[in-house]
Design a protein around this motif. Structure first.
Motif, mmCIF file in Angstrom:
data_model
loop_
_atom_site.group_PDB
_atom_site.id
_atom_site.type_symbol
_atom_site.label_atom_id
_atom_site.label_comp_id
_atom_site.label_asym_id
_atom_site.label_seq_id
_atom_site.Cartn_x
_atom_site.Cartn_y
_atom_site.Cartn_z
ATOM 1 N N ALA A 116 0.814 -1.216 0.000
ATOM 2 C CA ALA A 116 0.000 0.000 0.000
ATOM 3 C C ALA A 116 0.851 1.271 0.000
ATOM 4 O O ALA A 116 0.376 2.336 -0.409
ATOM 5 C CB ALA A 116 -0.939 0.001 1.202
ATOM 6 N N MET A 117 2.095 1.182 0.425
ATOM 7 C CA MET A 117 2.993 2.347 0.405
ATOM 8 C C MET A 117 3.410 2.722 -1.013
ATOM 9 O O MET A 117 3.919 3.821 -1.242
ATOM 10 C CB MET A 117 4.257 2.052 1.217
ATOM 11 C CG MET A 117 4.032 1.852 2.676
ATOM 12 S SD MET A 117 5.635 1.408 3.414
ATOM 13 C CE MET A 117 5.098 0.902 5.033
ATOM 14 N N TYR A 118 3.237 1.797 -1.961
ATOM 15 C CA TYR A 118 3.716 1.974 -3.332
ATOM 16 C C TYR A 118 2.602 1.638 -4.331
ATOM 17 O O TYR A 118 2.731 0.699 -5.114
ATOM 18 C CB TYR A 118 4.928 1.077 -3.588
ATOM 19 C CG TYR A 118 6.016 1.216 -2.562
ATOM 20 C CD1 TYR A 118 6.946 2.245 -2.637
ATOM 21 C CD2 TYR A 118 6.108 0.323 -1.495
ATOM 22 C CE1 TYR A 118 7.950 2.382 -1.690
ATOM 23 C CE2 TYR A 118 7.109 0.449 -0.538
ATOM 24 C CZ TYR A 118 8.021 1.481 -0.644
ATOM 25 O OH TYR A 118 9.008 1.601 0.301
ATOM 26 N N PRO A 119 1.513 2.396 -4.332
ATOM 27 C CA PRO A 119 0.381 2.055 -5.201
ATOM 28 C C PRO A 119 0.782 2.007 -6.679
ATOM 29 O O PRO A 119 1.492 2.885 -7.170
ATOM 30 C CB PRO A 119 -0.640 3.158 -4.928
ATOM 31 C CG PRO A 119 0.073 4.226 -4.177
ATOM 32 C CD PRO A 119 1.306 3.633 -3.595
ATOM 33 N N GLY A 120 0.352 0.940 -7.327
ATOM 34 C CA GLY A 120 0.588 0.786 -8.756
ATOM 35 C C GLY A 120 1.979 0.314 -9.134
ATOM 36 O O GLY A 120 2.274 0.156 -10.316
#
Length: 180
Positions: free
Chosen positions: A99-103
């Protein structure tokens, strides 16, 4: 039916006088995994949490490697032709990290040297370097995260020698071997 999903990637490198080969992990390697995962000293350095895990039984070994191999590349580490450990590059399995690095394609490396006579010889640093190169140049990974508790200074040095830096710490619920 196979427990470990295998692949066809083999990586080659070296560390001093040691020729290192990361070959695809498969069910033929289960006796080695049983041995290493039954050794309390190996588990002390590879597993976080409370110091209560003394060994993993065959079912637990099957769950670990059968599960990880579905979402990653699992390797047997050979040094000068002798099997000494295992490692893997897998898709991030911790939702809060992803979730810290969406996509982005976020992966993690885990590793263990099960043959203790190979500890402290630079081999872990060398094969982690091989995995990092594979992750970024072949797999086109965007973010590579690794985890290490504060008590495991040897592991911290392996990551640091490979260019990793500390990006966050979390207090661990106690009692545990590590505090962070």
């Amino acid at each position: 039916m196979a427990i470990i999903k295998t692949h066809d990637v083999t990586l080659r490198g070296s560390a001093g006088d040691f020729d290192i080969v990361l070959c695809p992990l498969c069910d033929d390697h289960l006796p080695l995994l049983y041995k290493w995962n039954a050794d309390p000293e190996v588990l002390y350095w590879t597993e976080g949490g409370e110091d209560i895990v003394r060994s993993y039984d065959a079912d637990t070994v099957h769950q670990i490697y059968g599960g990880v191999s579905q979402e990653g590349h699992c390797f047997l580490v050979e040094v000068n032709g002798a099997p000494i450990g295992e490692c893997w590059l897998q898709r991030m399995n911790l939702q809060y990290v992803s979730a810290m690095y969406p996509g982005l394609d976020v992966r993690r490396i885990d590793m263990a040297i099960g043959e203790k006579e190979y500890w402290g010889r630079g081999i872990g640093t060398a094969f982690v370097r091989m995995l990092v190169e594979f992750a970024f140049t072949v797999e086109a990974v965007d973010v590579l995260r690794c985890f290490c508790e504060d008590y495991n200074v040897r592991s911290q040095r392996v990551w640091q020698k490979n260019g990793f830096r500390l990006v966050m710490t979390e207090a661990l619920p106690q009692p545990q071997k590590g505090k962070l």
